[in-house]
Design an enzyme around this catalytic site. Structure first.
Site, short mmCIF file in Angstrom:
data_model
loop_
_atom_site.label_atom_id
_atom_site.label_comp_id
_atom_site.label_asym_id
_atom_site.label_seq_id
_atom_site.Cartn_x
_atom_site.Cartn_y
_atom_site.Cartn_z
N HIS A 26 0.86 -1.18 0.00
CA HIS A 26 0.00 0.00 0.00
C HIS A 26 0.90 1.23 0.00
CE1 HIS A 26 -2.87 2.98 1.60
NE2 HIS A 26 -3.84 2.13 1.26
N ASP B 126 2.81 -3.72 8.10
CA ASP B 126 1.49 -3.16 7.79
C ASP B 126 0.47 -4.28 7.94
OD1 ASP B 126 -0.82 -2.13 6.74
OD2 ASP B 126 -0.04 -1.81 4.71
N GLN C 57 -4.68 -5.27 6.66
CA GLN C 57 -5.53 -6.29 6.07
C GLN C 57 -5.46 -7.62 6.79
OE1 GLN C 57 -7.72 -5.79 3.69
NE2 GLN C 57 -7.12 -3.71 3.15
N LYS D 127 -11.32 -1.06 9.47
CA LYS D 127 -11.35 -2.27 8.64
C LYS D 127 -11.74 -3.50 9.45
CE LYS D 127 -7.73 -0.59 5.49
NZ LYS D 127 -8.56 -0.30 4.31
N CYS E 270 -4.81 2.18 -4.00
CA CYS E 270 -3.69 2.83 -3.28
C CYS E 270 -2.47 1.92 -3.27
CB CYS E 270 -4.09 3.20 -1.86
SG CYS E 270 -5.46 4.36 -1.77
#
Length: 407
Positions: free
Chosen positions: A123, A200, A203, A226, A363
């Site tokens: 991302h 990161d 997700q 999310k 993104c």
């Protein structure tokens, strides 16, 4: 794989007011943001209706109530991640947390000739902060070469790792391809050369259990929105030894200790990174999102999403006129295109049927360029999806492919 009885492991649509109020909606854009269960919405309302004041400032009872509720979220998050409370920094989201690490740790610890490793799967919030730091400090940003499927592998990581590597910043689960990075093995290798690893997890945390101690990552960021939580709030986990040494990058109220005319001192971590009035309601409500996930259980979340993914992918592979970019994905993300059609154009047909998909570069332009396409359609499954959603989506893909074939 087939599911003739179309029974799902989870039946939770009733918990989500958006789905109750829009019974025909097929929401497949949870990778962008999840829908919110009523327990989270109720907690937001409780804050605004019952106490609604600032935290860490007032000495009156309502402020004490707000502050107690606010800090309880830090306690819940620490237990959720398996870390200490002082290692939980409240942020505005994953992007904010990732930028904080780059602007503080990166700016103070990188020098000319040092190397940072990332990948084309990332991302923009993973890559751009370190592009900026490397350009300023004279460090080099290197990329793990992806395999033929677009995956990060341990073997490819070893090829770019060196004694010059100071920081590794990688996604845990790709927001476009849905692939799981072998992050634990990578962390172990990075630590052997003394590199710090930034993960990161935007997700991954919504879908799989993440234990920061078991991973041994140095920093990890994710967003509340999310994973059933409110927008505008997120978490940055950092090993305390790094947070303690890092300088704040924003200055103002509540993060200070003593202020003088020409110099000032700051609170200890994590509070020195939390300046100004925070998103109080959002922070308080986020613990309800965590509790909601834990009430379901990650084992059931994983199994539910896998069942929907396997069924849908099996049907999509039978359809002519579409391109699927991640046929062997192990999480509930499908990246695809109607052959020869811009994803924005294709998405209009899905929207006409109340099917919500993401269309574009997500993104993450580097992986879109790697795929040699202008963008993709993306369908993401979560706990509130069921086989009826899958069937509506599959039929829409068939109809879209047939419709555009005539053009």
């Amino acid at each position: 794989m087939s599911y003739p009885d179309k029974k799902v492991l989870l039946d939770v649509k009733k918990d989500f007011p958006v789905l109750v109020n829009n019974p025909n909606l097929v929401y497949l854009d949870s990778g962008a943001t999840s829908l919110k269960p009523k327990c989270v919405i109720d907690k937001l309302d409780e804050y605004y209706e019952k106490y609604g004041v600032n935290v860490n400032r007032g000495v009156y009872k309502l402020s004490y109530t707000a502050t107690t509720e606010y800090e309880e979220t830090r306690t819940v998050c620490a237990k959720f991640l398996n870390c200490k409370e002082k290692e939980v920094v409240f942020t505005k989201g994953a992007s904010n947390g990732l930028n904080l690490v780059a602007q503080s740790y990166g700016m103070d610890n990188l020098s000319e000739g040092d190397e940072v490793i990332s990948s084309e799967l990332e991302h923009h919030s993973c890559v751009l902060p370190w592009q900026n730091v490397c350009n300023i400090k004279g460090a080099k940003l290197k990329y793990v070469e992806l395999d033929s499927e677009g995956r990060i592998t341990v073997e490819a990581f070893k090829k770019v790792l060196s004694n010059k590597t100071k920081v590794v910043v990688l996604t845990h689960i790709s927001n476009v391809m849905g692939y799981i990075t072998p992050i634990k093995e990578i962390i172990n290798l990075a630590h052997e050369v003394g590199a710090v690893v930034v993960v990161d997890a935007a997700q991954s945390v919504p879908h799989v259990k993440v234990d920061v101690k078991e991973l041994d990552c140095d920093f990890l960021a994710f967003s509340a929105h999310k994973m059933f939580g409110p927008t505008g709030f997120g978490i940055l986990y950092g090993k305390y030894k790094y947070l303690k040494a890092m300088r704040p990058v924003e200055f103002g109220g509540d993060m200070i200790d003593e202020v003088y005319k020409n110099e000032s001192t700051w609170k200890d971590a994590p509070f020195k990174f939390e300046t100004g009035t925070p998103p109080v309601a959002e922070a308080i409500a986020f613990k309800e999102a965590i509790k909601y996930i834990e009430s379901i259980g990650y084992d059931k979340i994983v199994a539910h999403e896998k069942a929907l993914l396997d069924y849908t992918m099996n049907e999509l592979l039978k359809i002519d006129g579409i391109t699927i970019y991640n046929k062997n994905v192990e999480t509930g993300i499908i990246a695809f295109n109607i052959t020869g059609v811009h994803p924005h154009d294709a998405s209009t047909i899905f929207d006409e049927r109340d099917i919500c998909l993401r269309a574009g570069h997500h993104c993450a332009q580097l992986i879109i360029k790697w795929l040699d396409t202008i963008g993709t359609l993306r369908a993401c499954f979560y706990v509130y999806n069921d086989f009826e959603d899958c069937d509506k989506f599959i039929q829409a893909v068939k109809d879209s492919a047939e419709y555009f074939k005539e053009w």
